[in-house]
Motif scaffolding. Structure first.
Motif, PDB file in Angstrom:
ATOM      1  N   ARG A   1      19.043  41.740  46.805  1.00 24.27           N
ATOM      2  CA  ARG A   1      18.288  41.397  45.452  1.00 24.27           C
ATOM      3  C   ARG A   1      19.044  41.981  44.532  1.00 24.27           C
ATOM      4  O   ARG A   1      19.248  43.502  44.573  1.00 24.27           O
TER       5      ARG A   1
ATOM      6  N   ARG B   1      19.643  37.087  47.965  1.00 23.60           N
ATOM      7  CA  ARG B   1      20.630  36.461  48.554  1.00 23.60           C
ATOM      8  C   ARG B   1      20.392  36.726  49.819  1.00 23.60           C
ATOM      9  O   ARG B   1      20.595  38.250  50.528  1.00 23.60           O
TER      10      ARG B   1
ATOM     11  N   ALA C   1      15.835  41.107  40.779  1.00 24.93           N
ATOM     12  CA  ALA C   1      14.141  40.890  41.549  1.00 24.93           C
ATOM     13  C   ALA C   1      13.994  42.081  42.388  1.00 24.93           C
ATOM     14  O   ALA C   1      13.124  42.388  42.650  1.00 24.93           O
TER      15      ALA C   1
ATOM     16  N   SER D   1       8.939  33.503  43.258  1.00 24.59           N
ATOM     17  CA  SER D   1       9.609  33.326  43.392  1.00 24.59           C
ATOM     18  C   SER D   1      11.057  33.079  42.224  1.00 24.59           C
ATOM     19  O   SER D   1      11.990  32.844  42.694  1.00 24.59           O
ATOM     20  N   GLU D   2      10.861  34.373  41.971  1.00 25.76           N
ATOM     21  CA  GLU D   2      11.732  35.101  40.522  1.00 25.76           C
ATOM     22  C   GLU D   2      12.182  35.600  41.488  1.00 25.76           C
ATOM     23  O   GLU D   2      13.875  36.027  41.053  1.00 25.76           O
TER      24      GLU D   2
ATOM     25  N   ALA E   1      12.528  35.408  44.819  1.00 26.26           N
ATOM     26  CA  ALA E   1      14.225  34.736  45.699  1.00 26.26           C
ATOM     27  C   ALA E   1      15.255  33.641  44.948  1.00 26.26           C
ATOM     28  O   ALA E   1      16.334  33.821  44.859  1.00 26.26           O
ATOM     29  N   ALA E   2      14.908  33.885  43.746  1.00 26.15           N
ATOM     30  CA  ALA E   2      15.415  33.437  42.635  1.00 26.15           C
ATOM     31  C   ALA E   2      17.535  35.280  42.592  1.00 26.15           C
ATOM     32  O   ALA E   2      18.700  34.367  42.307  1.00 26.15           O
ATOM     33  N   GLY E   3      16.864  35.321  42.525  1.00 28.06           N
ATOM     34  CA  GLY E   3      17.351  36.442  42.191  1.00 28.06           C
ATOM     35  C   GLY E   3      18.029  37.571  43.651  1.00 28.06           C
ATOM     36  O   GLY E   3      18.607  38.864  44.088  1.00 28.06           O
TER      37      GLY E   3
END
Length: 143
Positions: free
Chosen positions: A103, A84, A107, A77-78, A80-82
């Motif tokens: 990343r 694109r 990430a 999850s972390e 994925a947040a970092g």
């Protein structure tokens, strides 16, 4: 099951255990170096639980696998947040190209740690499966 076969099987299991213990050291270092520094204190509980289980030497239990899974879910999850997705066009034809995942530093570090934890999960599972296979084989030979 004859004595020679038992010895070979136990030697194989011992090698698998040795591999898992080595991977546990690598995963522990990855948590210390890449996970704990990148997560805020309130989100480090899972990492702390996995490190304590590794330090306890009681790796070969299903609870350890569950804790590794939970930590890997958090890490994913972390990551994925970092991360694109960006489109990279070909030089010769800008309408064609490929999508690349980018990343940030955080990430990337967490992704590396997640990889080491997945390797640990596989190593532990391999040991548990080998021990179960040995048990079932011994039962078949005795029947």
């Amino acid at each position: 099951m004859d004595e020679e076969h038992i010895g070979i099987t136990r030697d194989r299991v011992a090698l698998l255990v040795e591999n898992a213990l080595g991977q546990a050291r690598v995963a522990h270092a990855a948590i210390l170096d890449w996970v704990e520094p990148e997560l805020p204190p309130a989100r480090r509980l899972g990492a702390g639980r996995v490190m304590k289980l590794i330090e306890s030497g009681r790796l070969f239990r299903s609870e350890v696998l569950d804790e590794i899974d939970a930590l890997n879910t958090q890490i994913a999850s972390e990551v994925a947040a970092g991360s694109r997705q960006v489109f990279r066009p070909h030089d010769s034809d800008p309408s064609h190209g490929h999508v690349e995942t980018i990343r940030d530093r955080r990430a990337m570090l967490l992704s590396r740690a997640g990889y080491q934890l997945r390797l640990l999960h596989m190593a532990i599972t391999t040991v548990l499966d080998a021990v179960e296979a040995e048990r079932l084989a011994a039962k078949l030979y005795s029947d």
